[in-house]
Design a protein around this motif. Structure first.
Motif: not given
Length: 554
Positions: A165-185
């Motif tokens: 109902r909230l997350f239909a079709g959502m998937s993880r995205q990686r974007h150039e020039g950004t850092r993943d918060l979980r990996e950063f932590v």
């Protein structure tokens, strides 16, 4: 000495000074640390089927703060949070404080122009964003800002039960020039930032006004503001004292920041988050987590009552429910009690008062003014002086209508980078609210309306709230909003926009007659337009300005 427990609203007038109410911590970070020490193994956050415990939240925020400092973040720098109601919001907030910084809360509905303004005005150097929001909005804005580090994250983190109902079709995205918060932590896991001692007058976060009277202004909510208002929720609204707090309001908004996050840290009590408001999802979360307190706009609460499958049992765990962010009528208060069995209490505040300036004390009933029919929004919070003033700033006698002005520990230090606006709206440290109201001899405050929304019909003042409260009494009416529209004969005339309850039928003529029978001739609406949904802000406030500009019948 009179204390806050001894009818403080009378103490304001009989003793002539605010009640004595001690602020317990020097900073919101000290408040958080005390909560961790008190219950390290206790749940801090519930997010669908995921739970973050207090010790874990402390460690995650330590790692993020250490990483921020290692990447050039300095004391006083601003970190902007562009998120929905997800655990990462709280982690980023605490980490910002541990790094000595200021969090900037950004409405996740902000688009490019709005985001660009907020980043520029705040001077944020770090942005924590949902991956989808970065892709849709922020990627085009960040290159022209002061942001040097972008940490992206997903609403799918910290839980495994993806709700279609909230997350239909959502998937993880990686974007150039950004850092993943979980990996950063994780890179900095086990590290801790150098000890920081934040002062009461240091800014905890910037919260931006809605900009209804100009460009948005960054209210500088200090650590003193945050700790004080968290205590008011705990002590006067019974927030968190009987169990979990449900986060129905958006976390970026002052109600969510204080009435959800800050008080959950103070008590401490678990905070339940559900990404964003979707009535069926919220109802399921209420049954799963059985919270005891929430505060939210009446529009959100009504949406739950009208959602398919709602039962009285959904609210059976609650001992305290408050409404804030939008005015409620006596009819709405009674309807909520009848539907849930739980009384609905009232509170009133603004971004600039760091949430409540007046509160209906838990267990008390807000009186209804016999003349206007308005429901009181409570009495002044402890240590708070509320005055009613005329256009020249002179105090008015009790019972007379004027602008509501507040002075107390919750009033912000000013607007970020805007000394002229600070001087105009916060003269001498007292907030001119822009709301018109009056105070009873017992200290109960009643809001008549927004000063700018007053309708001048043939020289008579008409306050939209009064007309809306009368419309709320009609069984077919779900919501209404009243505005003034141009009229050749009267200058302005009263027009009502109405949405109906599911399955209800009523004619425009019947609604006008309903009001005419209950109001003076100059007050009742001459025009009524029935529409499917009234336009609202993300916090549930009805946008009258959009209705004024709406083409007739459009």
């Amino acid at each position: 000495m009179t204390t806050y427990t001894d009818r403080p609203w009378l103490a304001l007038y009989e003793v002539g000074q605010p009640a004595d109410y001690e602020i317990e911590y020097a900073s919101a970070l000290d408040m958080f640390r005390a909560g961790v020490a008190q219950d390290p193994a206790g749940a801090a956050l519930h997010y669908f089927d995921g739970t973050i415990y207090r010790q874990e939240l402390d460690e995650l925020s330590d790692a993020l703060a250490a990483g921020l400092l290692a990447n050039g973040f300095s004391a006083g720098d601003r970190l902007a949070v562009y998120l929905q109601n997800v655990p990462q919001f709280v982690i980023a907030m605490v980490a910002t404080w541990k790094a000595g910084g200021v969090m900037v809360s950004i409405n996740p509905m902000s688009r490019r122009r709005e985001l660009a303004y907020l980043l520029e005005d705040s001077g944020a150097t770090v942005l924590v964003s949902l991956e989808a929001l970065y892709d849709e909005v922020a990627r085009d804005v960040v290159p022209d800002s002061d942001v040097r580090l972008v940490l992206t994250t997903s609403e799918l983190e910290f839980q495994t039960r993806d709700d279609d109902r909230l997350f239909a079709g959502m998937s993880r995205q990686r974007h150039e020039g950004t850092r993943d918060l979980r990996e950063f932590v994780e890179e900095h896991r086990g590290q801790a930032p150098p000890p920081v001692q934040l002062a009461p007058e240091d800014v905890a976060f910037l919260t931006y006004t809605s900009g209804t009277t100009g460009v948005p202004k960054g209210a500088m909510n200090t650590h003193r503001n945050v700790v004080f208002t968290a205590q008011v929720y705990r002590d006067w609204a019974r927030a968190g004292r009987d169990g979990a707090i449900f986060g129905i309001a958006p976390l970026f908004h002052i109600t969510g920041l204080i009435g959800h996050i800050a008080v959950s840290m103070l008590v401490p009590a678990p905070l339940v988050l559900a990404y964003r408001f979707e009535p069926q999802v919220v109802l399921d979360a209420l049954l799963e987590h059985r919270p005891a307190f929430t505060i939210g706009a009446i529009t959100a609460l009504n949406a739950l009552l009208n959602a398919p499958g709602f039962t009285r049992g959904h609210f059976s765990s609650f001992t305290s429910v408050y409404s804030g962010g939008a005015a409620i009528s006596p009819t709405a208060e009674k309807a909520f009690l009848a539907a849930t069995g739980t009384p609905l209490h009232n509170a009133y505040g603004l971004t600039e008062t760091t949430s409540p300036m007046t509160v209906t004390p838990f267990g008390s009933s807000s009186p209804v003014d016999p003349t206007s029919g308005a429901l009181s929004v409570g009495v002044p919070a402890p240590n708070t002086v509320v005055r009613i003033q005329d256009d020249d700033g002179a105090d008015l006698p009790l019972g007379e209508v004027g602008e509501i002005v507040a002075h107390g520990p919750q009033v912000v230090a000013g607007y970020w980078g805007k000394p002229e606006e600070t001087a105009a709206n916060l003269p001498g440290g007292a907030l001119k609210s822009g709301d018109v109201g009056f105070m009873s001899p017992d200290g109960w405050v009643f809001i008549v309306d927004r000063k700018k929304d007053m309708i001048n019909a043939s020289g008579y003042k008409v306050w939209p709230r009064e007309v809306e409260d009368v419309l709320a009494e009609h069984p077919a009416v779900r919501e209404s909003a009243v505005v003034g529209v141009p009229d050749e004969r009267r200058g302005e005339t009263v027009k009502a926009f109405v949405s109906l309850r599911a399955g209800a039928e009523v004619t425009v003529e019947e609604l006008i007659a309903h009001c005419r029978e209950r109001m003076a001739a100059y007050k009742y609406p001459r025009q009524v337009e029935v529409i499917d949904e009234l336009p609202k802000t993300v916090t549930g406030k009805i946008l009258r300005r959009e209705l004024r500009d709406r083409p007739s019948g459009g």
